[in-house]
Design a protein around this motif. Structure first.
Motif, PDB file in Angstrom:
ATOM      1  N   ASP A 289       0.803  -1.225   0.000  1.00 31.39           N
ATOM      2  CA  ASP A 289       0.000   0.000   0.000  1.00 31.39           C
ATOM      3  C   ASP A 289       0.832   1.270   0.000  1.00 31.39           C
ATOM      4  O   ASP A 289       0.278   2.366   0.026  1.00 31.39           O
ATOM      5  N   VAL A 290       2.182   1.149  -0.031  1.00 33.40           N
ATOM      6  CA  VAL A 290       3.026   2.343   0.045  1.00 33.40           C
ATOM      7  C   VAL A 290       4.080   2.323  -1.053  1.00 33.40           C
ATOM      8  O   VAL A 290       4.486   1.266  -1.543  1.00 33.40           O
TER       9      VAL A 290
ATOM     10  N   SER B 129       9.426  -1.689   3.913  1.00 29.01           N
ATOM     11  CA  SER B 129       8.942  -3.017   3.503  1.00 29.01           C
ATOM     12  C   SER B 129       8.048  -2.928   2.279  1.00 29.01           C
ATOM     13  O   SER B 129       7.073  -3.665   2.142  1.00 29.01           O
ATOM     14  N   GLY B 130       8.386  -1.996   1.395  1.00 33.46           N
ATOM     15  CA  GLY B 130       7.557  -1.768   0.221  1.00 33.46           C
ATOM     16  C   GLY B 130       8.382  -1.401  -0.997  1.00 33.46           C
ATOM     17  O   GLY B 130       9.548  -1.792  -1.114  1.00 33.46           O
ATOM     18  N   ARG B 131       7.774  -0.629  -1.878  1.00 31.15           N
ATOM     19  CA  ARG B 131       8.352  -0.339  -3.179  1.00 31.15           C
ATOM     20  C   ARG B 131       8.975   1.047  -3.252  1.00 31.15           C
ATOM     21  O   ARG B 131       8.441   2.015  -2.718  1.00 31.15           O
ATOM     22  N   VAL B 132      10.100   1.123  -3.957  1.00 30.81           N
ATOM     23  CA  VAL B 132      10.663   2.391  -4.404  1.00 30.81           C
ATOM     24  C   VAL B 132      10.649   2.363  -5.921  1.00 30.81           C
ATOM     25  O   VAL B 132      11.128   1.395  -6.538  1.00 30.81           O
ATOM     26  N   VAL B 133      10.111   3.396  -6.533  1.00 29.96           N
ATOM     27  CA  VAL B 133      10.077   3.509  -7.993  1.00 29.96           C
ATOM     28  C   VAL B 133      11.012   4.640  -8.396  1.00 29.96           C
ATOM     29  O   VAL B 133      10.836   5.788  -7.972  1.00 29.96           O
ATOM     30  N   ALA B 134      12.048   4.298  -9.181  1.00 31.40           N
ATOM     31  CA  ALA B 134      13.074   5.266  -9.574  1.00 31.40           C
ATOM     32  C   ALA B 134      13.056   5.433 -11.091  1.00 31.40           C
ATOM     33  O   ALA B 134      13.528   4.562 -11.816  1.00 31.40           O
ATOM     34  N   PRO B 135      12.513   6.540 -11.591  1.00 34.98           N
ATOM     35  CA  PRO B 135      12.408   6.730 -13.036  1.00 34.98           C
ATOM     36  C   PRO B 135      13.764   6.940 -13.701  1.00 34.98           C
ATOM     37  O   PRO B 135      14.651   7.605 -13.162  1.00 34.98           O
TER      38      PRO B 135
ATOM     39  N   THR C 266      -2.767   6.523  -9.623  1.00 31.81           N
ATOM     40  CA  THR C 266      -3.824   5.569  -9.994  1.00 31.81           C
ATOM     41  C   THR C 266      -3.677   4.255  -9.228  1.00 31.81           C
ATOM     42  O   THR C 266      -4.605   3.447  -9.206  1.00 31.81           O
ATOM     43  N   GLU C 267      -2.532   4.044  -8.594  1.00 36.19           N
ATOM     44  CA  GLU C 267      -2.263   2.797  -7.872  1.00 36.19           C
ATOM     45  C   GLU C 267      -2.244   2.978  -6.361  1.00 36.19           C
ATOM     46  O   GLU C 267      -2.470   2.004  -5.621  1.00 36.19           O
ATOM     47  N   PHE C 268      -1.936   4.194  -5.897  1.00 38.49           N
ATOM     48  CA  PHE C 268      -1.782   4.455  -4.467  1.00 38.49           C
ATOM     49  C   PHE C 268      -2.549   5.713  -4.102  1.00 38.49           C
ATOM     50  O   PHE C 268      -2.651   6.652  -4.903  1.00 38.49           O
ATOM     51  N   THR C 269      -3.058   5.773  -2.860  1.00 41.15           N
ATOM     52  CA  THR C 269      -3.619   7.031  -2.379  1.00 41.15           C
ATOM     53  C   THR C 269      -2.458   7.966  -2.063  1.00 41.15           C
ATOM     54  O   THR C 269      -1.367   7.526  -1.676  1.00 41.15           O
ATOM     55  N   PRO C 270      -2.636   9.280  -2.249  1.00 42.79           N
ATOM     56  CA  PRO C 270      -1.513  10.211  -2.081  1.00 42.79           C
ATOM     57  C   PRO C 270      -0.895  10.177  -0.689  1.00 42.79           C
ATOM     58  O   PRO C 270       0.298  10.443  -0.535  1.00 42.79           O
ATOM     59  N   ASP C 271      -1.693   9.805   0.329  1.00 42.75           N
ATOM     60  CA  ASP C 271      -1.138   9.751   1.683  1.00 42.75           C
ATOM     61  C   ASP C 271      -0.241   8.535   1.900  1.00 42.75           C
ATOM     62  O   ASP C 271       0.352   8.388   2.969  1.00 42.75           O
TER      63      ASP C 271
ATOM     64  N   LEU D  28       4.186   7.787   5.865  1.00 44.48           N
ATOM     65  CA  LEU D  28       3.395   6.784   5.159  1.00 44.48           C
ATOM     66  C   LEU D  28       2.342   6.137   6.045  1.00 44.48           C
ATOM     67  O   LEU D  28       1.349   5.583   5.546  1.00 44.48           O
ATOM     68  N   GLY D  29       2.530   6.172   7.352  1.00 41.29           N
ATOM     69  CA  GLY D  29       1.526   5.665   8.249  1.00 41.29           C
ATOM     70  C   GLY D  29       1.533   4.154   8.393  1.00 41.29           C
ATOM     71  O   GLY D  29       2.327   3.455   7.756  1.00 41.29           O
ATOM     72  N   PRO D  30       0.657   3.645   9.227  1.00 38.61           N
ATOM     73  CA  PRO D  30       0.629   2.206   9.499  1.00 38.61           C
ATOM     74  C   PRO D  30       0.123   1.405   8.308  1.00 38.61           C
ATOM     75  O   PRO D  30      -0.523   1.935   7.402  1.00 38.61           O
ATOM     76  N   THR D  31       0.426   0.123   8.329  1.00 38.01           N
ATOM     77  CA  THR D  31      -0.035  -0.772   7.274  1.00 38.01           C
ATOM     78  C   THR D  31      -1.559  -0.825   7.269  1.00 38.01           C
ATOM     79  O   THR D  31      -2.196  -0.876   8.314  1.00 38.01           O
TER      80      THR D  31
END
Length: 271
Positions: A40-41, A71-77, A103-108, A266-269
């Motif tokens: 989710d992040v 524990s998630g994704r980093v997207v590096a263009p 379109t895939e994640f909420t901005p928060d 990013l807040g809690p899972t």
């Protein structure tokens, strides 16, 4: 350069066993670094290199610890570089990737980050996103951001940076190649002149030997004047993007602070 960071890249991959894969976001080729199964992040990360060199590959030294921490994704263009692709090509690509992530994640659950020219690109992309009415992310994290392409700060003269010993002429050539015919005081070229109203909480790191220390200090002051919750961390004796040198305790401590800030935003899972 990629070769120069080779040992550090190998060490980072050994310390943080992340998955790396090539993806497309908004028609832009990107490297995706996955540090866990939290879906989710995401952190959108822009590499540095004066808009002339660089790639997501060498930034694994920065992005692997971030991906592991969240524990998630980093997207590096892999954004287009000058002089072949001057402004606004890089921020066009950055904005396309950010739109795609929305379109895939909420901005928060999105944080945008970058180092050096990538810090400039993070700021400029978010300025454009705000002005186009897009929701802004939960936070920004900037490492030694290149925020003044006019070199009006005194650190360009006073600081002796051991890893960015570029002559003023070389830096100006990079800046001129990138900005093309845009004036150097255009906020989309030099964000120290921008209005940051509405920006999310921001974390900025620099060092007392950073050639771009003035950029970090001045952009943080501009943000604060516009009501942004900004944290500026200046490390004694440290140089431009010293976080690349993980053998230094200061580099590890700074990366821990950056990762903690990103996690706090990013807040809690999600359940």
């Amino acid at each position: 350069t990629l070769a120069g960071f080779g040992p550090a890249m190998t060490a980072a991959r050994a310390e943080f066993p992340v998955d790396e894969r090539d993806v497309i976001e908004g028609a832009v080729p990107c490297s995706e670094i996955v540090g866990g199964d939290r879906a989710d992040v995401v952190v959108l990360y822009f590499f540095g290199g004066g808009y002339v060199v660089g790639s997501p590959g060498e930034d694994i030294v920065i992005t692997a610890p971030i991906a592991a921490a969240i524990s998630g994704r980093v997207v590096a263009p892999l954004y287009p570089l000058s002089p072949e692709h001057s402004f606004p090509a890089a921020s066009d690509a950055g904005l396309d990737v950010y739109r795609s992530l929305l379109t895939e994640f909420t901005p928060d659950r999105i944080v945008v980050a970058g180092e050096s020219a990538g810090g400039n690109l993070a700021l400029v992309t978010m300025l454009r996103a705000r002005d186009e009415g897009l929701d802004l992310p939960a936070g920004l994290a900037l490492l030694s951001p290149w925020a003044d392409l006019g070199f009006s700060g005194d650190s360009h003269i006073a600081n002796r940076d051991p890893v960015l010993p570029l002559s003023d002429g070389a830096l100006r050539t990079m800046a001129d190649d990138y900005r093309a015919d845009r004036p150097v005081n255009d906020p989309l070229i030099s964000p120290i002149y921008a209005d940051f109203t509405g920006f999310p909480p921001t974390f900025i790191s620099t060092g007392t030997r950073d050639l771009l220390q003035s950029d970090a200090v001045r952009v943080s002051a501009a943000m604060r004047e516009d009501g942004v919750d900004v944290t500026l961390r200046v490390w004694e004796g440290m140089w431009h993007v010293f976080e690349f040198y993980r053998e230094l305790p200061e580099a590890r401590a700074s990366m821990t602070q950056i990762a903690d800030f990103i996690l706090s935003r990013l807040g809690p899972t999600s359940p």
